[in-house]
Write an enzyme that holds these catalytic residues in place. Sequence first.
Site, PDB file in Angstrom:
ATOM      1  N   SER A 246       0.587  -7.527   4.748  1.00 34.02           N
ATOM      2  CA  SER A 246      -0.467  -8.535   4.774  1.00 34.02           C
ATOM      3  C   SER A 246      -1.052  -8.658   6.168  1.00 34.02           C
ATOM      4  CB  SER A 246       0.058  -9.886   4.270  1.00 34.02           C
ATOM      5  OG  SER A 246       0.341 -10.730   5.330  1.00 34.02           O
ATOM      6  N   LYS A 247      -2.260  -9.222   6.181  1.00 29.23           N
ATOM      7  CA  LYS A 247      -2.927  -9.428   7.463  1.00 29.23           C
ATOM      8  C   LYS A 247      -2.076 -10.382   8.292  1.00 29.23           C
ATOM      9  CE  LYS A 247      -6.854  -9.391   4.561  1.00 29.23           C
ATOM     10  NZ  LYS A 247      -7.796 -10.172   3.823  1.00 29.23           N
ATOM     11  N   ARG A 248      -1.469 -11.344   7.580  1.00 30.22           N
ATOM     12  CA  ARG A 248      -0.686 -12.361   8.291  1.00 30.22           C
ATOM     13  C   ARG A 248       0.536 -11.772   8.982  1.00 30.22           C
ATOM     14  NH1 ARG A 248      -0.693 -16.976   3.729  1.00 30.22           N
ATOM     15  NH2 ARG A 248      -2.727 -16.281   3.068  1.00 30.22           N
ATOM     16  N   GLY A 250       0.581  -9.079  10.455  1.00 38.16           N
ATOM     17  CA  GLY A 250       0.107  -8.224  11.555  1.00 38.16           C
ATOM     18  C   GLY A 250       0.018  -6.755  11.180  1.00 38.16           C
TER      19      GLY A 250
END
Length: 483
Positions: A246-248, A250
């Site tokens: 996920s983008k979260r 990183g």
Amino acid sequence: MIRTRYAPSPTGFMHIGNLRTALFEYLIARRNGGAFILRIEDTDQERFVEGATDAIFETMKLTGLSFDEGPRIGGEYGPYIQSERKADYLPHARFLVECGKAYYCFCDKERLDGLADERGLKKYDRFCTKLSAAEISKRLESGEAYVVRQLIPEGKTTFHDEVFGDITIDNREMEDQILIKSDGMPTYNFANVVDDHAMAITHVVRGSEYLTSTPKYKLLYEALGWDVPIFVHLPLLQNEQGQKISKRNGDASIPQLLEMGFLPEAIVNYAALLGWSPSSPTSGDKKDYREIFTLAELEKVFEPKNISKSPSAFDVNKLRWVNGEHIKVLPPEVFCEMAFPYLKEAVKKTGVDYAALAKMTQSRVTVVKDCAELVDFIDQLPEYDIELYTHKKMKTNPEVAKQALTLTIEGLGRLTEWNHETLSTAATEIAAENGLSKGQILWSLRTALSGKATTPCGATEICELLGKDETLQRLKIGLQKVS
Ligand code: GLU
């Protein structure tokens, strides 16, 4: 007709998991002569990230995932934007209220926060289902803030997923989810159903995190009297640390992977392998599945029935390998153009044939920029250990190198014509006249000229690249080292 959509929320750049979803949607449509559309799900204004829609659009374009309809932007199709369709959702919610499948809820944040149990979970207690019709009208007329909630019936809900099979959920596990928020915007949970119906989507492809919400969507389709689409939930995709990609967390976005030197076609190919494999092995060996495909080839071979439900993991080394395979088949002039800036930076010596250098490195790199470190010895001989002269099979060691280098300094020094053929003939003669193998001569030569264990070309090509003076100078340095 098969119709699919990629429906990202504009919360940032696409990562490999997003690309995989988009790709599978695209392939399901393409393989069956269907249509593929892009729909930006931006009804959650709080999570909206400026510029994200453009970035998604760009990534889709770069990776070749073209869509078949949508509002025109210039000469191309653009995405459907959910917030621009705001007025389309409320009438459907009102219809559900009228048939008793949804209700207005006026509870404020304070009351809802107070519903938390000891685990902090807040399941709505249906307080507003007890309001009388008169009371509801009065509160609506006075302009009081409200949301519309889905009324989950009693019983069990079963739905079919193409990858995960039949799934049944007890309706008691579901909450009366919000369909329309107090700002009049639909929630994702409602908008996806309304839009998938409005856009006649036949196959809904999305991440397996949506499996638990799907029974609620099925109830909505049924309550609205609409056909339920075919669901295709994709297996979990983990990063190299075993977390969900996920983008979260990183994880690298597609623009970052491109920046790292991965080719768009290799990224697409790699994304296809995350949870999917072709139907039949390439050869008699059951494990021999073909893995390298162009997008056009994937369009022919992709079968959703071969999507696996086991989680898959992002593996940068595998991506590098896939990238290397795509680099190998690039037309040489295309590779040369891509490699040129790196080669130019690594080799500043005048008179260098960069096209020849590019040709030597093309089949040996997994990302284009790595061509630089393969040729950097041309400008400057690196420090090396004399153990590099040892090669068991070749029967060489520093002692043999001493003899080979002494002989080549003399033999090559006499050459008047300096090219691959004259150098190769000279090496054969020196070897034959002195009881050495040609391999022993060439290994020692290559080591002394490059100071490296692997080089993109053989000893005589390196001699040519360096020219006679530089060659002889490096051979002398080599001889000093082993003496
Ligand atoms: N907007 C959702 C997301 O970005 C899409 C889920 C779906 O495909 O329905 O995760």
